[in-house]
Structure formats: structure tokens, C-alpha cells
Design a protein around this motif. Structure first.
Motif, PDB file in Angstrom:
ATOM      1  N   TYR A 179       0.827  -1.203   0.000  1.00  0.00           N
ATOM      2  CA  TYR A 179       0.000   0.000   0.000  1.00  0.00           C
ATOM      3  C   TYR A 179       0.870   1.265   0.000  1.00  0.00           C
ATOM      4  O   TYR A 179       0.519   2.260  -0.635  1.00  0.00           O
ATOM      5  N   PHE A 183       0.692   4.143  -2.739  1.00  0.00           N
ATOM      6  CA  PHE A 183       0.401   5.505  -2.309  1.00  0.00           C
ATOM      7  C   PHE A 183       1.484   6.465  -2.812  1.00  0.00           C
ATOM      8  O   PHE A 183       1.194   7.576  -3.259  1.00  0.00           O
ATOM      9  N   THR A 204     -11.669  10.651   0.374  1.00  0.00           N
ATOM     10  CA  THR A 204     -11.876   9.897  -0.857  1.00  0.00           C
ATOM     11  C   THR A 204     -13.100  10.387  -1.643  1.00  0.00           C
ATOM     12  O   THR A 204     -13.223  10.090  -2.822  1.00  0.00           O
ATOM     13  N   LEU A 245      -7.896   2.657  -0.928  1.00  0.00           N
ATOM     14  CA  LEU A 245      -7.767   3.353   0.351  1.00  0.00           C
ATOM     15  C   LEU A 245      -8.992   3.091   1.230  1.00  0.00           C
ATOM     16  O   LEU A 245      -8.866   2.847   2.438  1.00  0.00           O
ATOM     17  N   CYS A 268      -2.416   5.684   8.457  1.00  0.00           N
ATOM     18  CA  CYS A 268      -2.725   4.912   7.258  1.00  0.00           C
ATOM     19  C   CYS A 268      -1.742   3.759   7.129  1.00  0.00           C
ATOM     20  O   CYS A 268      -2.104   2.660   6.719  1.00  0.00           O
TER      21      CYS A 268
END
Length: 274
Positions: A179, A183, A204, A245, A268
Motif C-alpha cells: 500500500y 500511495f 476519498t 484506500l 494509514c
């Protein structure tokens, strides 16, 4: 010679002159510098001690911890290269030889960084009339270790698409590095910015990411500021990035909620164990 410093009179002595005329000329130079506001006592201390005091007084903690570490490395370089050298005795030849010796096994960028911080300190000393000549004048900062080729620094578009396809083929929260790479490709964020990213900075619905902090993984293990003011920014992200996400946040919520963390504390970059 005798001179007045504040409300007190002090004496300055030196020796080694071949003639009385040479001694008189040396005294005249010192008197002229005193008239211009010089602090000759500060020039008597070693350059290393002056440099370290300058760093701890004017620069340490003013920017990022990474910047502090870069200056600290320059200070240690000075301490190794100019042991016992009085500030007033540091000249261009001595300074350039130290850079040349360091450059034998280092890249130009590394040599230049040390020079930049030493020069900043010396420029302040010149402005404060501690010294009256610039040992960094026209210094050459070319290293001998080859720099990385541009092609080795960046990933091209076709390879990035292949990488994205491979990463998304097996996305699981326990493989958080996948991830992070996705990202980074989607936003261009620095590593510290990704580590410090919290969910309250991601929208988002509006498809935006707000960059306003970093995570200091070098020393403090706490939040830190971005590289500079311009680094505080809002980035637009694509629909595919928003989709994974949302999936990642949903998976994390199931395991992180039991820790009773605040929304602003939810990183995150985390794993399923919280």
C-alpha cells in the motif's frame, strides 16, 4: 597592546615577529578591526567549537530533525578536519585541502552539503566581525564518487504500470508495504510524509490528500513538520487509489477500534494488529 571591551580594559599579546615594525603593523591591524567592532577573543577559539555553538544556538531544532542531522554531520566533519585550529587561523588553503581529502571517497552532493553549512556559519561570523577573511571563498566542492544516473533514480511509466498491476494482484492489509508503494506512486509523497499520513487527511469523496506533517523515524519517533512551507499541500488522487484506500481503512477499522484511538491518531501505514 591594550584595548577596551565594554567597561573593562584587556590586553592582547602575540610573539614571533622578526622586527618591531612587523609587530607594530600587526597591532595596527588588530586596532583597525576593533574599531570596526571585532570581537578578537571569539576569533581565538577553535573553529570547531564556534561551529558547534553556532549550530546549537541558531540552527538546531529550527527545521526538521533530518536537517539537524545533516548539520551535525558537517560539524563532526569540521571537528575531524580542523582539530585545534583557531578560527582566526583557518584559511582558504586549509579549508580546500580538507574538502579535497573528503572528496576522494564521497560524491559531490555530500561534499557540497558539508560546505554549505560551514559556509553559512562562516558568513555569520564575518557579519559579526569575528573574522575578516572568508576561507570558503571560491571553494571547489567536486567529489570523486560517481553520482547515481538519472535512470537509476526514477521509475519510468511502463515499469510503474507493471509494478502497480503486480502490487494490486495481492493486496492484503498485513502487507502494508504494498500500500505504501501504491500511495507513493499515486501522490509522489516523501517516505516520512507517508509514514505520518493519518486518515483524517484523506478525503476519498473529494479525492484529495492533505500533506501537513511527517513522521520522524530517524530519532524522535514522533510527528514532525514537512521539509518546508511549500511542502504543505493538497494532492488530487485517482478513483482507483480512492477505492483501495477505502478498502484498507475498512479493514483497519475492524482491528484498530478496539484500541480506542482517536481519528487523528489512526495511521494509514499500519498493520492489522494496530
Amino acid at each position: 597592546m591594550s584595548y577596551k571591551e565594554g567597561n573593562k580594559y584587556r590586553e592582547k599579546a602575540d610573539s614571533g615577529f622578526k622586527t618591531k615594525k612587523e609587530a607594530q603593523l600587526a597591532a595596527a591591524v588588530i586596532e583597525e578591526r576593533l574599531h570596526r567592532g571585532a570581537n578578537i577573543n571569539r576569533a581565538e577559539q577553535t573553529f570547531c567549537s564556534y561551529f558547534r555553538n553556532w549550530y546549537e544556538t541558531f540552527r538546531k531544532g529550527k527545521k526538521s530533525s533530518y536537517n539537524d542531522q545533516e548539520i551535525e554531520r558537517a560539524v563532526r566533519f569540521a571537528e575531524k578536519s580542523f582539530p585545534g585550529v583557531k578560527f582566526k587561523d583557518l584559511d582558504r588553503e586549509m579549508y580546500q585541502k580538507a574538502l579535497n581529502n573528503f572528496a576522494k571517497n564521497h560524491a559531490t552532493a555530500t561534499v557540497r552539503k558539508h560546505h554549505i553549512y560551514m559556509k553559512a556559519c562562516i558568513q555569520d561570523a564575518l557579519n559579526d566581525h569575528v573574522i575578516f577573511r572568508d576561507p570558503t571563498y571560491k571553494a571547489v566542492t567536486i567529489g570523486n564518487s560517481p553520482e547515481k544516473k538519472e535512470a537509476m533514480k526514477y521509475i519510468n511509466f511502463s515499469d510503474s504500470q507493471r509494478l502497480i498491476t503486480e502490487l494490486r494482484s495481492n493486496l492484503q492489509p498485513r502487507y502494508i508495504s504494498r500500500y505504501m508503494i501504491l500511495f507513493g506512486l499515486a501522490t509522489g509523497c516523501r517516505f516520512g510524509e507517508m509514514l505520518g499520513m493519518t486518515w483524517n487527511c484523506i478525503d476519498t469523496k473529494k479525492r484529495t490528500v492533505r500533506i501537513n506533517k511527517t513522521w520522524d523515524y530517524h530519532s524522535t519517533q514522533t510527528f514532525g513538520t514537512t521539509k518546508n512551507e511549500a511542502s504543505n499541500r493538497v494532492i488530487r488522487i485517482d478513483k482507483a487509489t480512492c477505492s483501495w484506500l477505502n478498502e484498507l481503512k475498512m479493514e483497519q477499522d475492524n482491528s484498530i477500534n478496539k484500541l480506542n484511538l482517536l481519528e487523528s491518531e489512526k495511521f494509514c501505514v499500519n498493520n492489522t494488529k494496530g
